[in-house]
Design a protein around this motif. Sequence first.
Motif, PDB file in Angstrom:
ATOM      1  N   TYR A 111      25.280 -85.843-179.068  1.00  0.00           N
ATOM      2  CA  TYR A 111      25.605 -86.187-177.681  1.00  0.00           C
ATOM      3  C   TYR A 111      26.116 -84.964-176.919  1.00  0.00           C
ATOM      4  CZ  TYR A 111      27.834 -88.345-173.640  1.00  0.00           C
ATOM      5  OH  TYR A 111      28.203 -88.661-172.368  1.00  0.00           O
ATOM      6  N   ALA A 112      27.056 -84.240-177.503  1.00  0.00           N
ATOM      7  CA  ALA A 112      27.614 -83.048-176.854  1.00  0.00           C
ATOM      8  C   ALA A 112      26.657 -81.880-177.080  1.00  0.00           C
ATOM      9  CB  ALA A 112      29.001 -82.734-177.414  1.00  0.00           C
ATOM     10  N   ARG A 113      25.997 -81.468-176.020  1.00  0.00           N
ATOM     11  CA  ARG A 113      24.988 -80.420-176.169  1.00  0.00           C
ATOM     12  C   ARG A 113      24.710 -79.791-174.811  1.00  0.00           C
ATOM     13  NH1 ARG A 113      22.467 -85.372-175.982  1.00  0.00           N
ATOM     14  NH2 ARG A 113      20.672 -85.576-174.578  1.00  0.00           N
ATOM     15  N   ASN A 114      23.973 -78.691-174.847  1.00  0.00           N
ATOM     16  CA  ASN A 114      23.472 -78.067-173.631  1.00  0.00           C
ATOM     17  C   ASN A 114      22.249 -78.873-173.183  1.00  0.00           C
ATOM     18  OD1 ASN A 114      21.999 -76.448-171.793  1.00  0.00           O
ATOM     19  ND2 ASN A 114      22.823 -74.573-172.662  1.00  0.00           N
ATOM     20  N   ARG A 115      22.412 -79.672-172.151  1.00  0.00           N
ATOM     21  CA  ARG A 115      21.355 -80.603-171.779  1.00  0.00           C
ATOM     22  C   ARG A 115      20.138 -79.902-171.180  1.00  0.00           C
ATOM     23  NH1 ARG A 115      22.836 -85.701-172.566  1.00  0.00           N
ATOM     24  NH2 ARG A 115      25.059 -86.135-172.812  1.00  0.00           N
ATOM     25  N   ARG A 116      20.348 -78.798-170.494  1.00  0.00           N
ATOM     26  CA  ARG A 116      19.190 -78.059-169.981  1.00  0.00           C
ATOM     27  C   ARG A 116      18.324 -77.577-171.142  1.00  0.00           C
ATOM     28  NH1 ARG A 116      19.389 -76.274-164.540  1.00  0.00           N
ATOM     29  NH2 ARG A 116      21.379 -76.672-163.494  1.00  0.00           N
TER      30      ARG A 116
END
Length: 411
Positions: free
Chosen positions: A330-335
């Motif tokens: 869930y916690a991530r660099n979404r780009r």
Amino acid sequence: MLFIGDDWAEDHHDIALVDEEGRLLVQRRLPEGIQGIEDLHELVADPLDEQDGPDQVMVGIETDQGPWVAALLAAGYTVFAVNPLQAARYRDRLGTSGAKSDKGDALVLAELVRTDRRHHRPITADSDTAEEVKVLARSHQSLIWARQRQVNVLRSNLREYYPAALAAFGNSLADRDAVAVLAAAPGPEAARKLTPARVQTLLRKAGRRRYLESRTEEIITALRSGQLGARAGIEAAYTATTKALIAVIAELNIQIQALQGQVEECFGRHPDAEIYLSQPGLGAVLGARVLAEFGDDPHRYADARARKNYSGMSPITRASGKKRVVLARYARNRRLSDALYGQAFAALNASPGARAYYAARRSRGATHHQALRALGNRLVGILHGCLRHHTLYDENTAWPAAQKEDIPAAA
């Protein structure tokens, strides 16, 4: 060693300076800009010994970009970009009262880098070209997101008074055909006056060359189909709104196209561009986004696993007693994760090995999205190997023959 916590805002920075024993030496609010950086250097210089260098200064801050961070790195300080979620959890570790202040947050960041810096990744300096690609790629993607928001508003408006337009253009309201026709006929009244010759002229000016007559017939048929309408006054108001939205979308299309050219040109100048473009599913735009978010410092990722974890493609495991579940990160660099997800989807048609790997995952019960994330995770590992050894992607090396024979058998 000195440890600095920097709680930043738009126009100021709350600074907390502590020593190796955790003693608070200084707390100060500094202004943003040159004067603030100079004041910070003066605060640091006083407690440091003459033989100590700037590498003895550790800074914790909740961002990894901007002129202030660039100045800290240029000074030689080691800067840790702390996730705000981690900082909030660490605040609970230092106190249970629930109190919160900017000064207190600065002290929390200082304590975090003093005691737990080994569990955080310091910011490394990327090349100027990589930074340029990052700015352009993010701006290009942000414009695309802005256009989609305008399209969503436009779709909502059309449903209220002009459903024939949705029948004609469906999910392609930002495409050149829709923009050209809706600019000339933003409402049902104008649409009834459109002739096939007029629509053909509009489509031709917008750049359509193929299937001109058949597409014209489809549009005319849809616009003239029987639809429920709105009252005259309401229809006029919605028509004016649609005309404004179409003008905004048309301009966004122009700027997105212009910025895409700059992204491709800048990305092509990077020394690793050829390696990225050799990966299955990566073109100039997706490749630029992946390069921008990964960066190009060769020492940033200790191994392929570290790069996979940062990418957001690798799963996380939650296990307690007899219960064990594997979840998406869930916690991530979404780009970055969005770009890699797009690469995995495109690789299904570009790489037989990727297609077989995806099919094997699906045969084991994985959903479409789970299989694509697993494939994206595998492709990140392949990219890491290519970058580390400065070699182009090779299908046979990435997917060994023995493995490719096993995968269809499992499928």
